[in-house]
Design an enzyme around this catalytic site. Structure first.
Site, mmCIF file in Angstrom:
data_model
loop_
_atom_site.group_PDB
_atom_site.id
_atom_site.type_symbol
_atom_site.label_atom_id
_atom_site.label_comp_id
_atom_site.label_asym_id
_atom_site.label_seq_id
_atom_site.Cartn_x
_atom_site.Cartn_y
_atom_site.Cartn_z
ATOM 1 N N SER A 44 0.796 -1.226 0.000
ATOM 2 C CA SER A 44 0.000 0.000 0.000
ATOM 3 C C SER A 44 0.826 1.272 0.000
ATOM 4 C CB SER A 44 -0.922 0.008 1.225
ATOM 5 O OG SER A 44 -0.163 -0.086 2.423
ATOM 6 N N GLY A 45 2.125 1.183 -0.322
ATOM 7 C CA GLY A 45 2.963 2.370 -0.405
ATOM 8 C C GLY A 45 2.711 3.151 -1.681
ATOM 9 N N ALA A 47 3.951 2.968 -4.707
ATOM 10 C CA ALA A 47 3.766 2.152 -5.908
ATOM 11 C C ALA A 47 2.450 1.376 -5.860
ATOM 12 C CB ALA A 47 4.941 1.189 -6.078
ATOM 13 N N TRP A 77 8.277 6.154 5.548
ATOM 14 C CA TRP A 77 9.536 6.449 6.227
ATOM 15 C C TRP A 77 10.473 7.309 5.392
ATOM 16 C CZ3 TRP A 77 10.839 4.791 11.221
ATOM 17 C CH2 TRP A 77 9.884 3.988 11.830
ATOM 18 N N ALA A 78 10.096 7.597 4.148
ATOM 19 C CA ALA A 78 10.969 8.395 3.279
ATOM 20 C C ALA A 78 11.008 9.844 3.764
ATOM 21 C CB ALA A 78 10.467 8.338 1.836
ATOM 22 N N GLY A 81 12.601 13.358 -0.097
ATOM 23 C CA GLY A 81 11.674 14.028 -0.991
ATOM 24 C C GLY A 81 11.427 13.241 -2.256
ATOM 25 N N GLU A 146 19.999 17.703 -3.740
ATOM 26 C CA GLU A 146 20.516 16.514 -3.076
ATOM 27 C C GLU A 146 21.707 15.973 -3.847
ATOM 28 O OE1 GLU A 146 17.744 13.409 -2.390
ATOM 29 O OE2 GLU A 146 16.583 14.513 -0.895
ATOM 30 N N HIS A 263 22.697 3.857 3.104
ATOM 31 C CA HIS A 263 22.627 5.294 3.370
ATOM 32 C C HIS A 263 23.764 5.630 4.330
ATOM 33 C CE1 HIS A 263 21.205 9.288 4.307
ATOM 34 N NE2 HIS A 263 20.302 9.162 3.360
ATOM 35 N N ARG A 309 25.659 8.311 -2.842
ATOM 36 C CA ARG A 309 25.567 7.686 -1.527
ATOM 37 C C ARG A 309 26.551 6.543 -1.330
ATOM 38 N NH1 ARG A 309 18.956 7.498 -0.875
ATOM 39 N NH2 ARG A 309 18.687 9.708 -0.361
ATOM 40 N N HIS A 369 19.655 0.883 3.137
ATOM 41 C CA HIS A 369 18.570 1.821 2.890
ATOM 42 C C HIS A 369 17.619 1.381 1.777
ATOM 43 C CE1 HIS A 369 16.444 5.559 2.916
ATOM 44 N NE2 HIS A 369 16.860 5.931 1.728
ATOM 45 N N ARG A 404 20.920 3.898 -6.909
ATOM 46 C CA ARG A 404 19.752 4.775 -6.966
ATOM 47 C C ARG A 404 20.111 6.213 -6.612
ATOM 48 N NH1 ARG A 404 15.776 6.791 -3.235
ATOM 49 N NH2 ARG A 404 17.177 6.108 -1.585
ATOM 50 N N LEU A 410 10.534 7.517 -4.928
ATOM 51 C CA LEU A 410 9.131 7.886 -4.771
ATOM 52 C C LEU A 410 8.524 8.246 -6.126
ATOM 53 C CD1 LEU A 410 9.213 10.023 -1.487
ATOM 54 C CD2 LEU A 410 8.413 7.670 -1.778
#
Length: 581
Positions: A44-45, A47, A77-78, A81, A146, A263, A309, A369, A404, A410
């Site tokens: 249910s996130g 995606a 939890w993100a 952004g 970022e 991360h 990262r 992460h 990534r 997101l």
């Protein structure tokens, strides 16, 4: 885990022998309640909710199945952004080039362009659903910079609560959509197949632990990542790799499971959860220092704290080793503005542990992460199995390559989630016939032996951190196999059939297959760093594809081999294909 090697190194193909159950439960549909829908979405996130809403818009009936509450997802939890091109000085080409560069020559350029070019539309759709992003005094969206991004294009909400706000808006939307029926606290144990091997639905444990089936023409996996296989992780407790394990047990192909993103800045305090200290903090001027208050990132990369990262994570790990410390520190004393106002969530968490982020350096270290690899899909989200789709973190769509770029995930969930929902609803497949498969060969009598599921879970997480962490070697990877084999056999045969047992079997499955991929890829690229092969190899600018071999009720082996990219990135875009050099 015995293996054999076939062919010369340039076309390497390794066969790994496994012994895993293809089904964890024995479905007897004479006794199991069966609900029928057109499309099933698992997760249910961002995606999963996007897929469910898009499918419902096509006029079909959708079941949205969540293992916890609808708002309990990786999306929630993100912090950082969502990246999208809104700045006047930005462009789609800039966003594409940045993504390809950070992906270290491994991105599928067609996927990157599709996601980037439809990013603003997806964000506007989210705004129409009531999501509120931070804005400047004049009302325009506040865009942040970022690591890996050449332009400010990261939208955020509440400073560091972007995922929470997105999840809130999407949860309200699915709950208000009449064609979406939500099933909370419902754990998917197995995929159901028809006599031809196509996926025909899912077998679940309902909130009471009772078996229940959902049948559908199309099933979409949007189950998130597998961070819980690592001791140090920013992921919530639900991130146990369920989607990848479900897919491979049913016979679906996987891809690039060696690529796990760490991360670099997770809060490290004894007794505290490994809370992510968002990259927007470094984008706002936060710097990394060691215990001597020496800033060190400039020694590792020209972009210092805003390097990709994987580079920052390895630099932090190296400095920890050099100083003999368990962590480094994130210093916010030079941030432009009040850190408490800019990052209220981080401020609140740190204050609980006696840290004033405007004055005190924050103790941090790397943590797992994001799962970059996953179930292999085409651009529309279709997997190698008819009737099965995958989106979001559990899928390997080709967007992220070997590493990534922050805030692209997101965006991927919104864009490709909606694509998969529409495509599944329009598939035109007829109703699939359910078959009852034999499940695990769990012995009826364990002879009085028992296994401690909690202890095995902790042992797995510790092993993965040591053997499959930020830095890897062949010796350490090979040492992992016998323990993973033993734990899998013990849990399958001796642990009680419970949700915790099934989650652990999923975690063990993903862990074993990720070690296979890491052993096969004899180079360093993106998030995958082999100390014994520290440089990138142009022959390995390819995916590692995992093809399962099913024999009756058992998954008996996998073949891990090279798979060429669908579309090679341009020479200019992949000028830096190494692990951050």
């Amino acid at each position: 885990m015995p293996l054999s090697i076939a062919g010369p190194a340039i076309s390497v193909s390794l066969n790994f022998q496994l012994d895993l159950p293809a089904r964890l439960l024995d479905p007897d549909f004479r006794r199991v309640p069966l609900y029928r829908f057109d499309v099933i979405v698992v997760g249910s996130g961002a995606a999963g909710a996007s897929a469910a809403l898009a499918a419902a818009r096509e006029g079909v009936e959708v079941a949205l199945v969540a293992k916890a509450g609808l708002s309990d997802s990786n999306t929630r939890w993100a912090q950082g952004g969502i990246a999208a091109v809104f700045g006047e000085d930005d462009s789609f080409e800039n966003h594409v080039a940045d993504t390809l560069s950070v992906g270290c020559g491994m991105c599928e350029e067609d996927t990157v362009r599709a996601v980037v070019e439809r990013g603003p539309e997806a964000v506007r759709d989210l705004l129409e659903r009531g999501a509120e992003f931070d804005r400047k005094a004049g009302g325009e969206l506040d865009l942040s910079l970022e690591g890996g991004h050449s332009h400010a294009r990261v939208l955020h909400a509440g400073g560091d609560s972007t995922g929470q706000e997105m999840q809130r808006a999407l949860t309200v939307a699915v709950e208000c959509e009449p064609r979406v029926t939500c099933f909370k606290d419902t754990f998917v144990v197995d995929l159901i197949t028809d006599p031809d091997g196509a996926v025909a639905g899912v077998l679940c444990l309902d909130p009471s632990g009772i078996r229940v089936g959902f049948a559908a023409r199309e099933t979409i996996l949007a189950t998130g990542g597998a961070g819980q296989i690592y001791r140090e992780t920013t992921n919530p407790v639900i991130a146990t790799g369920d989607g990848v394990a479900l897919a491979v047990r049913a016979g679906a192909k996987l891809r690039d499971l060696e690529f796990f993103q760490f991360h670099p800045t997770c809060l490290y305090i004894a007794g505290a959860a490994r809370v992510l200290i968002s990259e927007i903090v470094r984008g706002a001027g936060g710097v990394l220092v060691d215990r001597h208050r020496k800033r060190f990132m400039k020694d590792f990369h020209p972009d210092a704290e805003l390097a990709p990262r994987d580079v920052v994570s390895r630099a932090v790990a190296q400095r920890m080793a050099e100083t003999g410390d368990t962590n480094v520190y994130l210093d916010l004393s030079h941030v432009d503005g009040d850190p408490h106002s800019l990052f209220p969530g981080i401020s609140r968490t740190c204050r609980y542990f006696g840290i004033d982020i405007a004055r005190d350096p924050i103790p941090v270290r790397p943590g797992l992460h994001y799962m970059v690899g996953g179930v292999e899909t085409d651009l529309g989200g279709a997997t190698s199995l008819p009737g099965l789709w995958a989106v979001g973190e559990c899928a390997s769509s080709g967007l992220h390559g070997a590493n990534r770029m922050g805030s692209n995930s997101l965006l991927e969930g919104l864009v490709l989630g909606a694509d998969a929902g529409r495509a599944a609803a329009r598939s035109g497949a007829s109703e699939r016939r359910i078959r009852s498969d034999p499940g695990s060969s769990r012995p009826a009598d364990s002879g009085g032996l028992h296994v401690n599921v909690a202890d095995v879970t902790y042992s797995l997480k510790s092993l993965m951190w040591r053997q499959m962490g930020v830095v890897r070697t062949a010796d350490r990877l090979l040492e992992a196999f016998p323990k993973l084999d033993l734990w899998t056999r013990a849990v399958e045969e001796l642990a009680p059939p419970s949700l915790q047992t099934f989650e652990l079997l999923n975690m063990l499955t993903v862990a074993r297959l990720s070690v296979c991929g890491a052993l096969v890829r004899e180079e360093s690229r993106g998030t995958h760093f082999r100390k014994d092969f520290p440089e990138p190899d142009e022959d390995w600018r390819a995916h590692t594809q995992v093809v399962p071999e099913i024999d009756g009720a058992r998954l008996v082996g996998v073949q891990v081999s090279k798979q060429q990219l669908r579309q090679v990135a341009s020479d200019a875009a992949r000028a830096e294909v190494s692990h951050g050099a």
